[in-house]
Design an enzyme around this catalytic site. Structure first.
Site, PDB file in Angstrom:
ATOM      1  NE  ARG A  70      -1.385  -1.901   0.677  1.00 37.36           N
ATOM      2  CZ  ARG A  70      -2.487  -1.608   1.457  1.00 37.36           C
ATOM      3  NH1 ARG A  70      -3.423  -0.881   1.262  1.00 37.36           N
ATOM      4  NH2 ARG A  70      -2.551  -2.416   2.725  1.00 37.36           N
ATOM      5  CD  GLU A 122      -0.815   6.133   1.883  1.00 35.13           C
ATOM      6  OE1 GLU A 122      -1.142   5.775   3.214  1.00 35.13           O
ATOM      7  OE2 GLU A 122      -1.513   5.594   1.107  1.00 35.13           O
ATOM      8  CG  HIS A 153      -4.547   4.942   3.871  1.00 36.85           C
ATOM      9  ND1 HIS A 153      -3.254   4.150   3.487  1.00 36.85           N
ATOM     10  CD2 HIS A 153      -5.398   3.531   4.080  1.00 36.85           C
ATOM     11  CE1 HIS A 153      -3.417   2.925   3.348  1.00 36.85           C
ATOM     12  NE2 HIS A 153      -4.627   2.754   3.522  1.00 36.85           N
TER      13      HIS A 153
END
Length: 314
Positions: free
Chosen positions: A229, A258, A277
């Site tokens: 994370r 993000e 990601h």
């Protein structure tokens, strides 16, 4: 265990999930609502006893919800945004994340050991320099987070001869690790041996900004890979560590915000590798399979392996 009848499914993959679920035998045994996030109404939460999505909608309310299933591996979007009800079951998706993250991490370790960037520079300079690659068996990795993802990553790395240690909140010993340490321990000794640090940590109050100045000060010329994370890393501390030589490179797949803002200095740092990601993307097929498998196990009263401990956050 809970009794499930009415299921609300939403999120970015809702159309794909709907198509898959309608082709299964369980579709006719339940009542379903497949909706885009913007079309979910408050009354849907009072109709449904189950909510399946990657995150709560902006208008989420528990209503009559008894079970929430995260279609991703992380659950911080649920626990950070919601005041969780003790009587609501929370489960998460477990699929090929570990295999994918293990391969992702291994690719950057191999790139480092095989001097890919160095030989590219030599090629540009038309320089014949015989820099000798370093065998993986001479390398040590420390994986933060020893759950399903961390353990599968350790399995992959150890198969290639890398010596792998683990650090977790509990410190419980796990297969494929030489030893697992607790985050409460003084891990300076093992960190000083680390050629690579890989974080697969979930986001909890204990892991938020875990990787800070005091952490990076224990390292020297270490590669740092974050697939856990983004909020677990103090970005400024990481940049400082790169400039000081505590880190030789950073591979970052997750970020506190993000998409990563264009103005963020991480974009332009020469020792930072950014990916959007994608280290362990859940396909609609995998996510739906895990969700339906969990639903069947609930219906049949079987033990669940993907229950989230809400108090611990993972």
């Amino acid at each position: 265990m809970v009794d499930i009848s009415n299921i609300l499914v939403t999120g970015g993959s809702v159309k794909e999930m709907e198509k898959i679920i309608k082709d299964t035998a369980i579709f006719g045994k339940k009542q379903w609502r497949f909706k885009s996030e913007e079309d979910v109404k408050e009354e849907d939460f009072y109709w449904a006893d189950t909510y399946a999505a990657f995150a709560p909608t902006n208008n989420f309310t528990f209503g009559n919800i008894k079970w929430v299933h995260s279609t991703g591996a992380g659950v911080d979007k649920f626990l950070d945004r919601l005041d969780w009800k003790d009587d609501v079951l929370l489960t998460k998706t477990i699929c090929s994340f570990g295999q994918r993250i293990g391969e992702y991490s291994l690719s950057y370790i191999l790139k480092d050991c095989q001097y890919h960037d160095t030989f590219r520079e030599h090629q540009s300079d038309k320089a014949w320099r015989e820099d000798v690659p370093v065998p993986l068996a001479e390398k040590t990795a420390v994986i933060y987070g020893t759950g399903n993802i961390g353990q599968e990553t350790a399995k992959i790395l150890s198969f290639f001869g890398i010596k792998v240690y683990g650090v977790s909140l509990s410190g419980k010993q796990k297969e494929y690790f030489e030893k697992v340490y607790s985050t409460e321990d003084d891990n300076t000794e093992v960190l000083q041996k680390a050629d690579y640090i890989i974080s697969t940590m979930p986001l909890t109050e204990k892991t938020r900004k875990m990787f800070d100045n005091s952490f990076f000060e224990k390292l020297s010329d270490t590669g740092f890979i974050n697939v856990g994370r983004g909020a677990s890393v103090d970005s400024q501390a990481l940049l400082d560590a790169l400039d000081k030589g505590q880190l030789k490179f950073a591979v970052l797949d997750v970020f506190e915000t993000e998409p990563l803002p264009e103005t963020d200095p991480l974009w332009s740092h020469p020792k930072v590798n950014i990916t959007p990601h994608i280290s362990a993307v859940t396909t609609p097929e995998e996510g739906t399979k895990c969700f339906l498998g969990t639903l069947i196990n609930i219906d049949e009263g079987r033990d669940l392996t993907n229950i989230v401990d809400v108090k611990r956050g993972y």
